[in-house]
Motif scaffolding. Structure first.
Motif, short mmCIF file in Angstrom:
data_model
loop_
_atom_site.label_atom_id
_atom_site.label_comp_id
_atom_site.label_asym_id
_atom_site.label_seq_id
_atom_site.Cartn_x
_atom_site.Cartn_y
_atom_site.Cartn_z
N SER A 88 33.32 14.82 -52.86
CA SER A 88 33.84 15.05 -51.51
C SER A 88 33.10 16.18 -50.80
CB SER A 88 35.34 15.39 -51.57
OG SER A 88 35.55 16.54 -52.35
N GLN A 89 32.10 16.77 -51.45
CA GLN A 89 31.33 17.85 -50.86
C GLN A 89 29.83 17.57 -51.03
OE1 GLN A 89 32.68 20.42 -49.18
NE2 GLN A 89 34.77 19.70 -49.62
N GLY A 90 29.08 17.76 -49.96
CA GLY A 90 27.64 17.54 -50.04
C GLY A 90 26.93 18.49 -50.98
N ALA A 91 27.53 19.64 -51.25
CA ALA A 91 26.91 20.62 -52.14
C ALA A 91 27.07 20.27 -53.61
CB ALA A 91 27.51 22.01 -51.87
N ASN A 92 27.92 19.30 -53.92
CA ASN A 92 28.18 18.94 -55.31
C ASN A 92 27.11 17.99 -55.83
OD1 ASN A 92 29.25 18.39 -57.80
ND2 ASN A 92 31.11 17.40 -57.05
N LEU A 93 25.91 18.50 -55.99
CA LEU A 93 24.79 17.65 -56.42
C LEU A 93 24.99 17.13 -57.84
CD1 LEU A 93 21.73 19.63 -54.98
CD2 LEU A 93 23.13 17.85 -53.89
N HIS A 144 26.01 8.34 -48.86
CA HIS A 144 27.23 9.16 -48.90
C HIS A 144 26.87 10.64 -48.90
CE1 HIS A 144 30.83 11.12 -50.60
NE2 HIS A 144 31.49 10.12 -50.04
N TRP A 145 25.85 11.01 -49.70
CA TRP A 145 25.42 12.41 -49.68
C TRP A 145 24.95 12.81 -48.29
CZ3 TRP A 145 20.69 14.71 -48.52
CH2 TRP A 145 20.69 16.10 -48.66
#
Length: 228
Positions: A88-93, A144-145
């Motif tokens: 749910s977060q773009g930073a969660n690679l 999605h990212w």
């Protein structure tokens, strides 16, 4: 006997909702997927598909319109059936990398099908409609990212998202081709696909996210072998 070619302008699928039609539809799509894996799209006829699915060619036309229609439906339905656990977060690679590992298992379990699609993706004779369907299949995680990264203000704007999508799709299908040719081992495919994702993220993202991508790329080079 050559298969009768129906005029494309008249090939409009009809919609049915009876249990019988639903069951026939499922059989047709299941057999279409098998035939794609066995012979590619050009390697089978609607007559052969109908025989294997236990329906008439007319039934296939009535439900899907034409051969391109049934193939497109089969591809979309298979892809839609893949369950994705998207962050749910773009930073969660790392979360995106775990999802890539999950989807790699689907590729490994459907080897013939995946290799047939990779061949089609790079074919010059594929119709634009089917090309776009196949192109979109490996893009769901990356797109999605992109959505999350844009929402969270993580993109530099140096690279256009459309260009990044094209690059990522090319890398994904090229990796599948290399895997099919034996240049990438089964155990290495998830790592290769994660690298493709992280390299493009690094090129598009602001410094903290690019550094996080760098760290994950370094982790992939460690004995552990992947970030999942």
């Amino acid at each position: 006997m050559a298969e009768t070619v129906r005029p494309r302008a008249a090939a409009q699928p009809r919609k049915y909702s009876t249990p019988l039609i639903a069951e026939r539809r499922k059989r047709i799509l299941d057999e279409t997927k098998k035939l794609i894996g066995e012979a590619g799209i050009d390697g089978f006829t609607l007559r052969e598909l109908g025989q294997r699915a236990g329906v008439s060619v007319t039934t296939v036309y009535n439900i899907f319109g034409d051969k391109e229609g049934v193939v497109a439906h089969a591809l979309r339905e298979f892809h839609a059936g893949i369950k994705l656990n998207l962050p749910s977060q773009g930073a969660n690679l790392a979360g995106y990398c775990r999802t890539i590992c999950d989807t790699t298992e689907v590729v490994l379990e459907n080897r013939a099908y995946a290799l047939a699609l990779a061949d089609l993706y790079f074919s010059r004779s594929l119709s634009p409609t089917l090309f776009e369907v196949i192109r979109s299949m490996p893009l769901q995680v990356f797109v999605h990212w992109l959505w999350m990264a844009e929402r969270d203000g993580l993109l530099t704007g140096v690279i256009r998202p459309a260009d990044a999508e094209t690059a990522f799709a090319n890398l994904e299908w090229a990796s599948v081709k290399d895997w099919g040719a034996g240049r990438i081992a089964d155990a290495e495919l998830a790592e290769v696909r994660q690298r493709s994702f992280l390299v493009i993220v690094k090129a598009m993202a602001i410094r903290p996210i690019a550094e996080a991508a760098d760290a994950l790329l370094a982790a992939l080079s460690s004995p552990a072998g992947n970030t999942a």
